[in-house]
Design an enzyme around this catalytic site. Structure first.
Site, PDB file in Angstrom:
ATOM      1  N   PRO A 389       0.833  -1.217   0.000  1.00 47.42           N
ATOM      2  CA  PRO A 389       0.000   0.000   0.000  1.00 47.42           C
ATOM      3  C   PRO A 389       0.858   1.253   0.000  1.00 47.42           C
ATOM      4  CG  PRO A 389      -0.012  -1.051   2.162  1.00 47.42           C
ATOM      5  CD  PRO A 389       0.695  -1.992   1.248  1.00 47.42           C
ATOM      6  N   VAL A 392       4.410   3.028   2.657  1.00 46.95           N
ATOM      7  CA  VAL A 392       5.139   2.077   3.500  1.00 46.95           C
ATOM      8  C   VAL A 392       6.642   2.129   3.254  1.00 46.95           C
ATOM      9  CG1 VAL A 392       3.184   0.511   3.747  1.00 46.95           C
ATOM     10  CG2 VAL A 392       4.757   0.214   1.831  1.00 46.95           C
ATOM     11  N   GLY A 393       7.106   3.002   2.351  1.00 42.02           N
ATOM     12  CA  GLY A 393       8.545   3.184   2.164  1.00 42.02           C
ATOM     13  C   GLY A 393       9.141   2.413   1.011  1.00 42.02           C
ATOM     14  N   THR A 395       9.530   3.338  -2.256  1.00 40.38           N
ATOM     15  CA  THR A 395      10.424   4.164  -3.074  1.00 40.38           C
ATOM     16  C   THR A 395      11.682   4.546  -2.307  1.00 40.38           C
ATOM     17  OG1 THR A 395       8.493   5.047  -4.232  1.00 40.38           O
ATOM     18  CG2 THR A 395      10.554   6.243  -4.464  1.00 40.38           C
ATOM     19  N   SER A 711     -13.391 -12.813   0.640  1.00 41.75           N
ATOM     20  CA  SER A 711     -12.992 -13.091   2.022  1.00 41.75           C
ATOM     21  C   SER A 711     -14.163 -13.283   2.973  1.00 41.75           C
ATOM     22  CB  SER A 711     -12.097 -11.956   2.537  1.00 41.75           C
ATOM     23  OG  SER A 711     -10.945 -11.835   1.744  1.00 41.75           O
ATOM     24  N   LYS A 754      -5.308  -8.214   8.245  1.00 40.49           N
ATOM     25  CA  LYS A 754      -6.571  -8.610   8.882  1.00 40.49           C
ATOM     26  C   LYS A 754      -6.358  -9.022  10.343  1.00 40.49           C
ATOM     27  CE  LYS A 754      -8.692 -10.208   4.566  1.00 40.49           C
ATOM     28  NZ  LYS A 754      -9.161 -11.380   3.794  1.00 40.49           N
TER      29      LYS A 754
END
Length: 818
Positions: A389, A392-393, A395, A711, A754
């Site tokens: 997503p 989150v770092g 790049t 799900s 989840k």
């Protein structure tokens, strides 16, 4: 000295009266008579904005003020005598008496002219100096008492005659050097007999500011006035000589360039006739730079061939610059130029751990790559694809990898690219052709083995201009990219030493053939614990430094950071968290400047004071005392979340109603769950006739949020079974998994997110497929130590675990449904 034209009314011209057809010059006798003439005790005063009138000099002035026009017209109908005084400040539109200089000139109006543009031009001649004594009236124009300005009696001397002679000589030199002053001005100066008029005449035409001219007017001593004029003329003469010298030098340089150009053209023509090569300094420079390159023989041969082609192109032709740009690109590319890798694995691990918290799988993969490279000294660079997503770092991880390896770093944003030429370049035959962005990035990096980040590879589009993702197949194939072909370069370039790192938010939009060439590493969202550590180690120090604060000014405890994460952000990454921390730091800075101290360390009350009321409500498990309500687990773009699936029965004909903004996959899951329950009704103690007498309604709040995915399959079946059996679902239990028509429980994705969502919601037990057990093992034990997991393979296992044995208290109309 300003430009003088005796035939232009914009210049000082000694006119005697309005009927004069030539321009006689004042003699000494004329000047004495004009100086000794009587002047009235009071005069109407005409303020001049940017001009100083000298005695004997004739100037034209443009009259624009209503007061001035009225004054001039009334004076012209009378004796035509007025007083002319310059303003102290040129910017003032309507000056008062106190804003005028105190020394002016008595003037006679020669003529009034109405110009074609509507302006009124008045030609006036100065007579003699005067001093202002006092104001008589301000309206409709200024009128004042005046007195004669007494000039110091002058005695002729040899020094004064020499001074006048120098002034004449210097004025004539200025006229000769300046191309804008006509030669007639020199004739006028030569024929002026009166020294006083000569000085006034030249003073009026000096290239000097208003204040200097006013000083000349107020100087009573003629000899001192002459010395000041000579000094100013000397400055003007020096400037003109310097200007002439520069112009002559520039003209000489241009003449030399034109001469060299024509000679070179003739030489080229002669050598072309003789069949020889044209020597050119620029081509020699290119050839010398080529000798220092470490490229292969085929590249060297191609370069020399293109250089020879350049020699045959006319430098004035458009193709010449195109060919020069092409050759310079070949020279700028880092052919076989590599940076030395740093094989210190401990240092590399320290760099990765320092720059990024968590991301253990990615860090381990980089360490493995370094270890193999150190042992083998030659390894085709892997193509890594970091999927996760936003925020989150992914790049920034590329920069850390480059730092750990000691390599150059370059990045190419692929979001929105739709033209294949962006990857492969344009052919040189097109106007404005350029190399592709792969080659441009390597040129910018200056090495053939950089860490190359292909950002947002899932955002690549395609249209009539081609499919860029197909062009990337060759770039990202370790078996092919050792000979990458760019249309502009027209040579194979070795990309096998480049470490490509692609980033994406989702794999679903990536072409399957392209995805097959990459090693996918999932970068999951951060847990709350990880976000707290990231905030402490990275975000807070960074924002503190950006806003010029000291560590003692901003201190935030873990519980307060957790409040910010839970109540003000809803994301998998930390980008939103960084923004909120930035807001808090700015709030602290504001209070420090305003000397309004905040609590230290920052507490929850201060956070709400700066950020306002919480944006999100923390998801908690809601106890229920009714059958048909089940807690599910869902994956979203911002991480994991819990959702409730509600089912209810009502008398009817067996109709199934679905609400909650559900997608097609979730609707199919509901239909499968209903079909399975009907087929296995006896196993759950349900009377078959119930399905035809009761309508079923399934709802998934919140209704405004779109929901889809497989799900929720076991959650829907559990909700339906709970409604039809009227058995309540076990407390603090959540589940996720896909079902089949046979009752099999299949694995789903996003397990880590989840499970972390379940923990945040105070869930204690989780049901999921046996195939998802491997995903649980990858989660740190500290994060899941309070959770109990039930791994199932069949739907009846889910029902047995989830539903309590006893039934809830039912209304009478439901007593016979089971």
């Amino acid at each position: 000295m300003s430009n003088f034209d005796p035939f232009d009314f914009n210049q000082a011209i000694p006119i005697i009266n309005e009927d004069t057809e030539f321009f006689p010059l004042l003699s000494q006798q004329d000047e004495d008579e004009m100086t000794n003439a009587e002047i009235p005790d009071s005069l109407s005063i005409l303020p001049l904005r940017n001009t100083v009138l000298f005695p004997g000099v004739v100037i034209p002035i443009t009259v624009g003020r209503d007061k001035s026009i009225k004054l001039v017209k009334e004076a012209y109908r009378g004796d035509r005598i007025i007083g002319v005084v310059s303003q102290q400040n040129m910017a003032i539109e309507d000056p008062t008496f106190d804003q005028l200089n105190k020394v002016g000139t008595v003037a006679m109006i020669i003529k009034i002219l109405q110009m074609p543009d509507g302006n009124t031009t008045v030609i006036i001649q100065g007579k003699q100096r005067f001093k202002l004594r006092g104001l008589i009236q301000s309206e409709p124009y200024i009128k004042a008492n005046i007195e004669r300005f007494e000039e110091k009696k002058h005695k002729p001397s040899r020094e004064f005659n020499a001074l006048i002679s120098s002034i004449k000589e210097m004025a004539l030199q200025i006229i000769q050097l300046s191309p804008h002053i006509p030669s007639e001005a020199g004739i006028a100066i030569k024929n002026i007999e009166s020294p006083g008029f000569l000085i006034n005449f030249i003073s009026s035409n000096l290239n000097a500011d208003l204040q200097f001219k006013q000083q000349l007017l107020e100087t009573a001593d003629l000899e001192k006035r002459a010395a000041k004029v000579l000094e100013q003329l000397n400055v003007e003469l020096q400037l003109l000589e310097l200007k002439t010298q520069i112009q002559n030098k520039v003209r000489g340089d241009l003449d030399k360039q034109q001469r060299d150009y024509f000679l070179n053209q003739q030489l080229k023509t002669i050598q072309e006739e003789l069949g020889g090569n044209t020597p050119d300094l620029e081509m020699e420079d290119l050839r010398n730079r080529a000798k220092a390159k470490k490229w292969a023989k085929e590249v060297d041969d191609h370069f020399n061939k293109e250089l020879d082609k350049l020699a045959r192109i006319n430098p004035a032709a458009a193709d010449y610059s195109v060919q020069i740009n092409y050759l310079e690109l070949l020279l700028d590319l880092p052919w076989n130029e590599f940076t030395k890798d740093n094989f210190d694995l401990k240092r590399a691990k320290r760099v990765l751990d320092r720059d990024h918290y968590g991301l253990e799988k990615v860090k381990q993969r980089i360490i493995e790559y370094l270890a193999v490279l150190k042992l083998k000294h030659n390894m085709k660079a892997p193509i890594l694809c970091l999927v996760g997503p936003p925020g989150v770092g992914k790049t920034s991880l590329g920069k850390s990898i480059a730092k750990a390896l000691g390599r150059k770093y370059t990045r190419m944003a692929l979001g929105g690219i739709r033209d294949e030429a962006e990857i492969r370049g344009h052919r040189k035959t097109y106007i404005g052709a350029m190399p592709g962005r792969i080659i441009q990035s390597l040129k910018k990096a200056g090495a053939s083995n950089p860490v190359f980040v292909l950002d947002e590879i899932d955002k690549v589009g395609s249209d009539f201009r081609g499919d860029p993702s197909s062009a990337l197949l060759e770039v990202l194939d370790p078996e092919q990219n050792n000979a990458f072909y760019d249309h502009y370069v027209e040579l194979d370039y070795d990309l096998s030493n480049v470490m490509f790192i692609a980033t994406a938010n989702s794999l679903s939009n990536i072409q399957p053939a392209l995805l097959d060439r990459m090693e996918v590493i999932e970068v999951n969202g951060y847990t709350i614990e990880e976000k707290i550590e990231i905030a402490k180690k990275h975000l807070i120090p960074k924002q503190r430094e950006l806003h010029g604060l000291q560590p003692k000014d901003v201190a935030i405890r873990s519980k307060v950071i957790e409040k910010i994460i839970d109540e003000y952000t809803r994301e998998s990454g930390v980008r939103g968290l960084e923004k909120k921390i930035g807001s808090i730091v700015r709030g602290v800075a504001t209070h420090i400047v305003m000397e309004d101290p905040l609590a230290k360390p920052i507490d929850a009350e201060t956070v709400e004071k700066i950020l306002g009321a919480p944006i999100f409500d923390k998801e908690y498990y809601e106890d229920n005392e009714v059958a048909g309500v089940v807690t599910g687990l869902a994956w979203t773009q911002v991480g994991g979340d819990i959702l409730y699936i509600e089912s209810s029965l009502s008398p009817g004909k067996g109709k199934l109603t679905l609400t909650g903004n559900l997608g097609d996959v979730m609707k199919e899951s509901a239909s499968i769950a209903m079909a399975y329950l009907r087929a296995h009704a006896e196993e759950f103690g349900i009377n078959y006739s119930v399905f035809d007498k009761w309508d079923v309604h399934i709802h998934v709040p919140a209704g405004a949020t779109p929901k889809d995915g497989p799900s929720a399959g076991i959650t829907m079946l559990t909700a339906l079974a709970s409604s039809f059996t009227q058995r309540k679902v076990k407390e603090k239990l959540a589940m996720t998994g896909e079902i089949t028509l046979r009752g099999k429980v299949l694995p789903v994705g996003g397990i880590k997110e989840k499970i972390l969502a379940a923990k945040r919601a105070n869930i204690r037990e989780v049901i999921l497929s046996k195939a998802n057990k491997k995903d649980i093992l990858e989660i740190k034990e500290d994060y899941i130590k309070d959770l109990t997991f039930h791994y199932v393979a069949e739907m009846h296992e889910v029902i047995n675990i989830a539903l309590l044995k006893q039934q809830v208290k039912k209304p009478k109309n439901l007593l016979d449904i089971v």
